[in-house]
Each structure stands twice: as C-alpha cells, then as structure tokens.
Design a protein around this motif. Sequence first.
Motif, mmCIF file in Angstrom:
data_model
loop_
_atom_site.group_PDB
_atom_site.id
_atom_site.type_symbol
_atom_site.label_atom_id
_atom_site.label_comp_id
_atom_site.label_asym_id
_atom_site.label_seq_id
_atom_site.Cartn_x
_atom_site.Cartn_y
_atom_site.Cartn_z
ATOM 1 N N ALA A 191 -6.857 35.986 -5.234
ATOM 2 C CA ALA A 191 -8.013 36.101 -6.117
ATOM 3 C C ALA A 191 -7.762 37.120 -7.225
ATOM 4 O O ALA A 191 -8.158 36.907 -8.376
ATOM 5 N N MET A 192 -7.068 38.218 -6.903
ATOM 6 C CA MET A 192 -6.786 39.243 -7.899
ATOM 7 C C MET A 192 -5.926 38.687 -9.026
ATOM 8 O O MET A 192 -6.076 39.073 -10.194
ATOM 9 N N ALA A 193 -5.020 37.785 -8.692
ATOM 10 C CA ALA A 193 -4.189 37.157 -9.714
ATOM 11 C C ALA A 193 -5.057 36.381 -10.701
ATOM 12 O O ALA A 193 -4.840 36.426 -11.919
ATOM 13 N N VAL A 194 -6.054 35.680 -10.188
ATOM 14 C CA VAL A 194 -6.955 34.909 -11.045
ATOM 15 C C VAL A 194 -7.798 35.839 -11.904
ATOM 16 O O VAL A 194 -7.979 35.615 -13.108
ATOM 17 N N TRP A 195 -8.304 36.929 -11.325
ATOM 18 C CA TRP A 195 -9.160 37.859 -12.075
ATOM 19 C C TRP A 195 -8.406 38.495 -13.236
ATOM 20 O O TRP A 195 -8.885 38.513 -14.364
ATOM 21 N N MET A 196 -7.216 39.013 -12.967
ATOM 22 C CA MET A 196 -6.448 39.670 -14.020
ATOM 23 C C MET A 196 -5.976 38.662 -15.063
ATOM 24 O O MET A 196 -5.926 38.952 -16.259
ATOM 25 N N TYR A 197 -5.636 37.466 -14.609
ATOM 26 C CA TYR A 197 -5.222 36.398 -15.531
ATOM 27 C C TYR A 197 -6.356 36.070 -16.494
ATOM 28 O O TYR A 197 -6.146 35.926 -17.710
ATOM 29 N N ALA A 198 -7.572 35.960 -15.969
ATOM 30 C CA ALA A 198 -8.726 35.623 -16.811
ATOM 31 C C ALA A 198 -8.940 36.666 -17.891
ATOM 32 O O ALA A 198 -9.253 36.337 -19.047
ATOM 33 N N ILE A 211 -15.230 36.086 -6.552
ATOM 34 C CA ILE A 211 -15.946 37.327 -6.248
ATOM 35 C C ILE A 211 -17.025 37.065 -5.204
ATOM 36 O O ILE A 211 -17.248 37.869 -4.291
ATOM 37 N N ALA A 212 -17.707 35.924 -5.335
ATOM 38 C CA ALA A 212 -18.722 35.554 -4.351
ATOM 39 C C ALA A 212 -18.090 35.379 -2.971
ATOM 40 O O ALA A 212 -18.676 35.764 -1.947
ATOM 41 N N ALA A 213 -16.878 34.800 -2.940
ATOM 42 C CA ALA A 213 -16.177 34.628 -1.664
ATOM 43 C C ALA A 213 -15.831 35.979 -1.050
ATOM 44 O O ALA A 213 -15.942 36.167 0.167
ATOM 45 N N VAL A 214 -15.433 36.932 -1.885
ATOM 46 C CA VAL A 214 -15.132 38.283 -1.403
ATOM 47 C C VAL A 214 -16.396 38.912 -0.813
ATOM 48 O O VAL A 214 -16.361 39.555 0.239
ATOM 49 N N GLY A 215 -17.530 38.724 -1.493
ATOM 50 C CA GLY A 215 -18.786 39.248 -0.973
ATOM 51 C C GLY A 215 -19.166 38.602 0.336
ATOM 52 O O GLY A 215 -19.681 39.266 1.253
ATOM 53 N N TRP A 216 -18.913 37.308 0.463
ATOM 54 C CA TRP A 216 -19.273 36.577 1.681
ATOM 55 C C TRP A 216 -18.468 37.061 2.884
ATOM 56 O O TRP A 216 -18.996 37.253 3.979
#
Length: 210
Positions: free
Chosen positions: A171-178, A149-154
């Motif tokens: 990144a979305m794959a990681v977020w939904m997986y979590a 998320i920080a990388a997306v903000g950057w």
Amino acid sequence: MATQHSHISMPEPGPGAKDNGQLAAWLGLVSYTFFLATFVAANVYLRGWRPDVFGVELPADVKSFSYISTLVLIVTSVVLLIAGVSFRNGSYKKFLGTMGFGAILYATHLVLQIQLMMKYIALGKAVATINATITAFQILITLTSLALIAAVGWYGDAKDGKVLRRLVPGAMAVWMYAVVVGIAVMIITDVVSVGQFAEWCGTRLKELVK
C-alpha cells in the motif's frame, strides 16, 4: 482510525502475502504508468503540434486550484514519510494516527481534483480532451489510495500488527507513487510550473505573515 470488528470474522492474509502484495502493487503501478504516460505524451505532443489550439492559457482560478492541489500533495508526501518511519519502527498507533491525517489530505486532494476536472471540461474540448482525461486518471489513483487507507483502518486492530505488516508495504508503494506521479504530471503538462508554483507559495506566505 482503527475500529473494533470482533463481531465480524475476517480472514487474515497467509504466509507470503507481504511479498505477493508488493509484487502485485508494483506490477499494477508499472501498467498504470504506461497507460497514463500515453495521455501525458499526447498532451505534450498536441501542444507542440498545434499550440494555437492546445496551448491554452489557463484562467487564474484554475491555476489556483492546481497550485492548492499540488501543495496538498506535497504535504501528503511528508505525512506519508512520517507514517512510513513510524511503521518501520513498530509504532503502530502513531502510524495509524498519521494515516488518519493522510486520509483527510487525500480526501481534500480528491475534492480539488474533481473540481479541477470540471473546470477543465468547462474550458472547452481542447483542454477537456487531455487535461480533464489526465485528471480523471489521477482521481482514480487517489480513490485507490483512499481504499488502501480504509483497509489499513479496518485491519488496524489486528493482533500485534500482523496484518499491517503484510498490507502496508504494498500500500505504501501506491501512496508514494500517487504523490510523486501527481506532482510530476502537473509539471510536465504545464498545468503547474515550478517557478510559478514557488512564486504563488511566496505570495501566499507573505499574505499570511501580514
């Protein structure tokens, strides 16, 4: 979430980075799943093997933390779905704003998980051996999600969203997986049962109505 970084020259991902990033994300998640599944299976096995030792009834305050943590994860999943739709539709500003809220939810979940792990450790070796270890792994994936998320903000102010189009799919794959794995693990390990969680939510809703 987006900030200006004109004073720093950051290289943008080259062609093919989107597909390579998605592949790397899913390969990492598959490996992590097998690693985490070992401890989840051990939790289930140990409770069946020695229920008198490992079948510990968790105190009310620990259950409350697990319920709140689960509720935060569910809300997070909804926020991520909204963010995903916004990104797919090309609404990058809406996407970044939604992910800002998602970052707050993830940070809240991280704090709750850290507190939950400390409570598990305080309950003794039987609970700490499995539950605290599993929670530590969930904290790791939560930290990874926050880093993405920080990388997306950057990179959120990149021209025409070019970097985001390569970064977000993986990144979305990681977020939904979590989110999905976090909820599934808590149910499988009997930290939270569906019936107990529904009853807890119903009780809290009645208190709010009153």
